[in-house]
Design a protein around this motif. Structure first.
Motif, PDB file in Angstrom:
ATOM      1  N   ASP A  25     -24.937 -26.255  -2.502  1.00 20.94           N
ATOM      2  CA  ASP A  25     -25.796 -27.349  -2.961  1.00 20.94           C
ATOM      3  C   ASP A  25     -27.046 -26.852  -3.674  1.00 20.94           C
ATOM      4  O   ASP A  25     -27.938 -27.636  -4.001  1.00 20.94           O
ATOM      5  N   GLU A  26     -27.121 -25.519  -3.931  1.00 24.57           N
ATOM      6  CA  GLU A  26     -28.265 -24.969  -4.652  1.00 24.57           C
ATOM      7  C   GLU A  26     -27.891 -24.479  -6.040  1.00 24.57           C
ATOM      8  O   GLU A  26     -28.677 -23.812  -6.723  1.00 24.57           O
ATOM      9  N   GLY A  27     -26.682 -24.785  -6.460  1.00 20.11           N
ATOM     10  CA  GLY A  27     -26.255 -24.402  -7.802  1.00 20.11           C
ATOM     11  C   GLY A  27     -25.621 -23.038  -7.898  1.00 20.11           C
ATOM     12  O   GLY A  27     -25.327 -22.558  -9.005  1.00 20.11           O
ATOM     13  N   ASN A  28     -25.392 -22.354  -6.793  1.00 20.57           N
ATOM     14  CA  ASN A  28     -24.735 -21.050  -6.793  1.00 20.57           C
ATOM     15  C   ASN A  28     -23.221 -21.238  -6.756  1.00 20.57           C
ATOM     16  O   ASN A  28     -22.720 -22.177  -6.118  1.00 20.57           O
ATOM     17  N   ASP A  29     -22.489 -20.351  -7.435  1.00 15.61           N
ATOM     18  CA  ASP A  29     -21.037 -20.441  -7.367  1.00 15.61           C
ATOM     19  C   ASP A  29     -20.423 -19.067  -7.130  1.00 15.61           C
ATOM     20  O   ASP A  29     -21.068 -18.029  -7.306  1.00 15.61           O
ATOM     21  N   VAL A  30     -19.160 -19.076  -6.688  1.00 13.90           N
ATOM     22  CA  VAL A  30     -18.448 -17.850  -6.343  1.00 13.90           C
ATOM     23  C   VAL A  30     -16.968 -18.074  -6.606  1.00 13.90           C
ATOM     24  O   VAL A  30     -16.455 -19.201  -6.472  1.00 13.90           O
ATOM     25  N   LEU A  31     -16.283 -17.001  -6.990  1.00 11.58           N
ATOM     26  CA  LEU A  31     -14.853 -17.095  -7.287  1.00 11.58           C
ATOM     27  C   LEU A  31     -14.011 -16.926  -6.029  1.00 11.58           C
ATOM     28  O   LEU A  31     -14.212 -16.002  -5.245  1.00 11.58           O
ATOM     29  N   LEU A  32     -13.035 -17.826  -5.869  1.00 14.76           N
ATOM     30  CA  LEU A  32     -11.960 -17.656  -4.896  1.00 14.76           C
ATOM     31  C   LEU A  32     -10.715 -17.280  -5.701  1.00 14.76           C
ATOM     32  O   LEU A  32     -10.137 -18.130  -6.381  1.00 14.76           O
ATOM     33  N   PRO A  33     -10.305 -15.988  -5.673  1.00 10.61           N
ATOM     34  CA  PRO A  33      -9.179 -15.535  -6.506  1.00 10.61           C
ATOM     35  C   PRO A  33      -7.898 -16.321  -6.230  1.00 10.61           C
ATOM     36  O   PRO A  33      -7.705 -16.884  -5.150  1.00 10.61           O
ATOM     37  N   ASN A  34      -7.025 -16.330  -7.221  1.00  6.16           N
ATOM     38  CA  ASN A  34      -5.796 -17.127  -7.147  1.00  6.16           C
ATOM     39  C   ASN A  34      -4.986 -16.878  -5.886  1.00  6.16           C
ATOM     40  O   ASN A  34      -4.380 -17.796  -5.332  1.00  6.16           O
ATOM     41  N   ARG A  58     -19.309  -7.507  -6.907  1.00  2.92           N
ATOM     42  CA  ARG A  58     -19.509  -8.918  -7.213  1.00  2.92           C
ATOM     43  C   ARG A  58     -19.226  -9.740  -5.963  1.00  2.92           C
ATOM     44  O   ARG A  58     -18.321  -9.423  -5.190  1.00  2.92           O
ATOM     45  N   ILE A  59     -19.997 -10.821  -5.771  1.00  2.00           N
ATOM     46  CA  ILE A  59     -19.733 -11.702  -4.636  1.00  2.00           C
ATOM     47  C   ILE A  59     -18.395 -12.396  -4.866  1.00  2.00           C
ATOM     48  O   ILE A  59     -18.136 -12.943  -5.957  1.00  2.00           O
ATOM     49  N   VAL A  60     -17.546 -12.367  -3.871  1.00  3.41           N
ATOM     50  CA  VAL A  60     -16.233 -12.987  -3.971  1.00  3.41           C
ATOM     51  C   VAL A  60     -15.929 -13.710  -2.664  1.00  3.41           C
ATOM     52  O   VAL A  60     -16.444 -13.338  -1.602  1.00  3.41           O
ATOM     53  N   ALA A  61     -15.123 -14.757  -2.753  1.00  9.93           N
ATOM     54  CA  ALA A  61     -14.736 -15.527  -1.572  1.00  9.93           C
ATOM     55  C   ALA A  61     -13.300 -15.198  -1.190  1.00  9.93           C
ATOM     56  O   ALA A  61     -12.479 -14.830  -2.039  1.00  9.93           O
ATOM     57  N   THR A  62     -12.995 -15.321   0.085  1.00 10.90           N
ATOM     58  CA  THR A  62     -11.638 -15.084   0.567  1.00 10.90           C
ATOM     59  C   THR A  62     -11.340 -16.009   1.731  1.00 10.90           C
ATOM     60  O   THR A  62     -12.247 -16.428   2.463  1.00 10.90           O
ATOM     61  N   THR A  63     -10.055 -16.333   1.898  1.00  8.24           N
ATOM     62  CA  THR A  63      -9.629 -17.093   3.075  1.00  8.24           C
ATOM     63  C   THR A  63      -9.088 -16.169   4.157  1.00  8.24           C
ATOM     64  O   THR A  63      -8.665 -16.636   5.217  1.00  8.24           O
ATOM     65  N   LEU A  64      -9.079 -14.843   3.887  1.00  7.88           N
ATOM     66  CA  LEU A  64      -8.722 -13.878   4.927  1.00  7.88           C
ATOM     67  C   LEU A  64      -9.765 -13.924   6.042  1.00  7.88           C
ATOM     68  O   LEU A  64     -10.940 -14.237   5.800  1.00  7.88           O
ATOM     69  N   VAL A  65      -9.349 -13.612   7.246  1.00 10.66           N
ATOM     70  CA  VAL A  65     -10.250 -13.644   8.395  1.00 10.66           C
ATOM     71  C   VAL A  65     -10.665 -12.216   8.738  1.00 10.66           C
ATOM     72  O   VAL A  65      -9.827 -11.412   9.169  1.00 10.66           O
ATOM     73  N   PRO A  66     -11.930 -11.852   8.541  1.00 15.95           N
ATOM     74  CA  PRO A  66     -12.364 -10.485   8.865  1.00 15.95           C
ATOM     75  C   PRO A  66     -12.407 -10.270  10.370  1.00 15.95           C
ATOM     76  O   PRO A  66     -12.547 -11.225  11.151  1.00 15.95           O
ATOM     77  N   PHE A  67     -12.293  -9.008  10.784  1.00 14.76           N
ATOM     78  CA  PHE A  67     -12.349  -8.682  12.205  1.00 14.76           C
ATOM     79  C   PHE A  67     -13.769  -8.798  12.755  1.00 14.76           C
ATOM     80  O   PHE A  67     -13.960  -8.893  13.971  1.00 14.76           O
TER      81      PHE A  67
END
Length: 276
Positions: A25-34, A58-67
């Motif tokens: 909600d602050e205008g920042n965005d990040v890529l969630l790779p395909n 680079r900041i990146v998003a993932t749906t993997l669950v880190p330990f």
């Protein structure tokens, strides 16, 4: 603000050839790779994703669950050691670095170590440290005597097992009060037994005081049921026999059978106890 090393609930802004761009909600965005994009989605939906830096910083998003997540302790395995330090497998594509300066002893590939994950303010990178005491303090305690707490086992000493309490404090479980198998990295429930004048914390793996009666009695009762209603234990049994069969001390065992006897659930014989 998109937080590194944490889960972020972000809005799907747009779909591109390389993946989804998510925003806060602050205008920042990040890529969630395909490869992490869900099969079904709509622009405007919200996703819970973990954010960290990829191989190109680079900041990146993932749906993997880190330990492990930032500001937490965890047992991790060394995947690789090179000129920069040890790289831990934490369940993500890019390994987690433990610089040489953050290693208590030189780490070895394939070995397991308890580490603390944190955000390095100088580099803005997620890194880890094996020098655990730097991140623990007993100066301002957030626990009280008899509190149930979360433990991470870190080291075996001459006195017993050193443990991390609620990811904040350091404590000790005395060796002669451990009645089950314990290993470095184990996550256990524990109980604050004693708070010393210097704020050192003694910890028990069994509930303290009156709280210990009911669990012990229930454990003994369940063991009796599963053993056909009879246990070849009694108030004169060898402590090692009790520890081997029930993973509790003789003192706790005697309290437990005392409770069951008062509730008229068992009969205490010279060489055994028996369900009524």
């Amino acid at each position: 603000m998109i937080a590194l090393g944490k889960y972020n609930n972000l809005e799907i802004l747009r779909d591109t050839t390389v993946g989804l761009f998510l925003g806060d909600d602050e205008g920042n965005d990040v890529l969630l790779p395909n490869k992490y994009v869900p099969e079904e989605f709509e622009i405007g939906d919200y996703l819970d994703v973990f954010c960290y830096l990829d191989h190109e910083e680079r900041i990146v998003a993932t749906t993997l669950v880190p330990f492990v997540t930032v500001d937490q302790f965890q047992l991790l395995q060394v995947a690789e050691v090179n000129e920069y330090g040890a790289f831990m497998d934490w369940g993500l594509e890019k390994h987690l670095l433990v610089p040489f300066r953050e290693q208590r002893n030189k780490m070895q590939e394939g070995q397991w170590y308890v580490v603390y994950c944190y955000l390095d303010e100088k580099t803005d990178r997620l890194v880890a440290s094996n020098k655990l005491d730097r991140f623990l303090s007993n100066d301002d305690l957030t626990v009280n005597a008899w509190d149930e707490v979360d433990l991470v086992v870190t080291r075996l000493t001459d006195l017993g097992w050193e443990v991390i309490i609620n990811h904040k404090h350091k404590g000790l479980v005395y060796a002669n009060e451990v009645f089950k198998k314990v290993a470095i990295g184990d996550k256990l429930k524990g109980y604050i037994k004693t708070i010393r004048d210097d704020n050192k914390l003694d910890v028990s793996l069994q509930p303290i005081g009156y709280k210990s009666l009911e669990p012990a009695a229930n454990l003994i009762y369940d063991k009796l049921v599963s053993n056909g209603g009879v246990l070849n234990l009694h108030d004169k049994s060898d402590p090692e026999d009790i520890k081997r069969m029930l993973q509790m001390s003789k003192k706790t065992f005697k309290k437990g059978i005392g409770t069951l006897y008062k509730e008229r659930k068992i009969e205490i014989k010279p060489d055994s106890i028996k369900l009524l």
